[in-house]
Design an enzyme around this catalytic site. Structure first.
Site, PDB file in Angstrom:
ATOM      1  N   ASP A   1       0.840  -1.198   0.000  1.00 54.65           N
ATOM      2  CA  ASP A   1       0.000   0.000   0.000  1.00 54.65           C
ATOM      3  C   ASP A   1       0.875   1.249   0.000  1.00 54.65           C
ATOM      4  OD1 ASP A   1       0.851  -0.647   2.685  1.00 54.65           O
ATOM      5  OD2 ASP A   1      -0.580   0.826   3.436  1.00 54.65           O
TER       6      ASP A   1
ATOM      7  N   GLU B   1       0.286  -0.830   5.891  1.00 52.13           N
ATOM      8  CA  GLU B   1       1.380  -0.251   6.674  1.00 52.13           C
ATOM      9  C   GLU B   1       1.236   1.262   6.778  1.00 52.13           C
ATOM     10  OE1 GLU B   1       5.399   1.295   7.650  1.00 52.13           O
ATOM     11  OE2 GLU B   1       4.120   1.788   5.970  1.00 52.13           O
TER      12      GLU B   1
HETATM   13 ZN   LIG Z   1       7.198   1.842   3.991  1.00 58.71          ZN
END
Ligand SMILES: [Zn+2]
Length: 391
Positions: free
Chosen positions: A97, A159
């Site tokens: 992501d 993340e």
């Molecule tokens: Zn990263």
């Protein structure tokens, strides 16, 4: 046994395809922030899964966990390839992501169309962290069947929003993620052209703090002075987090000796986007120290007046954060869910009773959690080994 020269030759050969696959990943706008279309995050997970299958991983799945409230985590990719009997397993981590692109005016090329300028490839995720994915995929391609270890690949998809389902994900797929060593490809190059290993990173703890002040506004002409406003109180609280040298003045955080690496200050300033600030004396924040010492970052301070009132808001969160300072000037922040016993709420704020000689006395400051204000980063180590003597 394959020689280093042979591996270098294969790596050189593989590079073109690694780069074009990276560009394809960058073209998928896999922004995990909930304000964006999550179909793209799904598509990038599927694309990563396809790359891993193509790289010879026999078991590849796109996985997510469901939360008790019915919500779902972002899709992660988990792949595994067993090693010879008794061989250790290496887990390769990255994330697929990306951050939102932000203001288009800040880009000189389309954020989701990878573009080379000079020796750099620009595009959202071209470095963080789709390059990390391709580093793993490239290594699997180059090493082929010669791996003497088991390999698990874990590429998460959330993340950039703080991995909200990371813990339940680890619990749910604990067996599939078990490994003897983890290689994380999600950090910066030490220096262009200098191979290096990042052996550890600073951890992060964050909390939200809201200053509790009066329940209603009072006239500054009558009460100003002895009664401080929330912004002033917060500023005083934040100021106690560092000493006059710019070092964190909170007891109990770990520090290590300076790293044995050559990182000239002018290089550090240049890497920090042309940083020229002089607010912190150089010794406290000298480049080697910045990864070896704890740091406090204060993010997103905001003032949120109560509706119809000019006084800043009181908090409703049950969490109290109690900050103390001892005679030596060290301060410590502790949290309590039951509140600060025997400390009347607003008399405990600094200088609310008297405006003189408070700074030399031990004191307690009471605030309540509520809005994002503090971010505490606790340090460990940073670069070592390979980068040290390579110049
Ligand atoms: Zn990263």
């Amino acid at each position: 046994m394959t020689t280093v020269d042979e591996l270098a030759r294969r790596t050189h050969e593989a590079f073109g395809r690694v780069r074009s696959d990276l560009e394809d990943l960058v073209r998928i706008p896999s922004v995990s922030s909930p304000a964006f279309d999550q179909a793209h995050v799904r598509a990038s997970a599927e694309a990563v899964a396809a790359l891993l299958r193509d790289a010879g991983m026999p078991q590849v799945d796109v996985l997510e966990v469901e939360l008790p409230d019915g919500g779902k985590g972002r899709p992660a990719v988990v792949a595994h390839r067993p090693g010879p009997d008794g061989a250790p397993t290496v887990l390769l981590y990255a994330h697929h992501d990306v951050q939102p692109p932000g203001d288009p005016a800040g880009w000189t090329s389309d954020p989701f169309e990878p573009t080379q300028r000079g020796e750099r490839l620009y595009g959202r995720g071209a470095a963080d962290d789709k390059a990390g994915i391709m580093a793993h995929v490239g290594a699997l391609r180059v090493l082929g069947d010669e791996l003497a270890v088991g390999v698990t690949v874990f590429v998460e998809g959330e993340e950039e929003i703080g991995s909200p389902t990371f813990t339940p994900f680890l619990q749910a797929y604990r067996d599939r993620l078990e490994a003897d060593v983890i290689v994380v490809a999600d950090s910066s190059n030490w220096k262009v052209g200098v191979p290096a290993l990042t052996t550890s990173l600073r951890g992060l703890v964050d909390c939200e703090v809201e200053v509790r002040v009066l329940g209603h506004a009072v006239h500054s002409g009558m009460f100003g002075g002895p009664v401080l406003d929330a912004v002033t109180l917060m500023s005083r609280l934040v100021a106690t987090l560092h000493d006059d040298n710019g070092d964190v003045a909170v007891a109990g955080l770990a520090s290590r000796d300076e790293a044995d690496v050559d990182y000239p200050e002018d290089q550090f300033r240049s890497d920090a986007a042309g940083w020229t600030a002089t607010a912190s004396p150089a010794p406290a924040r000298s480049p080697p120290a910045c990864g070896r010492k704890p740091a406090f970052s204060v993010i997103r301070p905001r003032r949120r007046p109560r509706r119809g009132r000019r006084a800043p808001a009181t908090a409703t969160s049950p969490l109290f954060v109690v900050q103390r300072r001892d005679q030596a000037g060290h301060s410590a922040v502790t949290a309590s869910s039951t509140g600060p016993p025997n400390i009347p709420e607003w008399t405990a704020c600094p200088s609310t009773r008297t405006s003189t000689s408070q700074s030399t006395r031990p004191r307690s400051d009471v605030v309540r959690a509520g809005t994002p204000t503090f971010q505490l980063l606790e340090s460990a180590t940073t670069m070592t080994s390979a980068s040290r003597r390579s110049r």
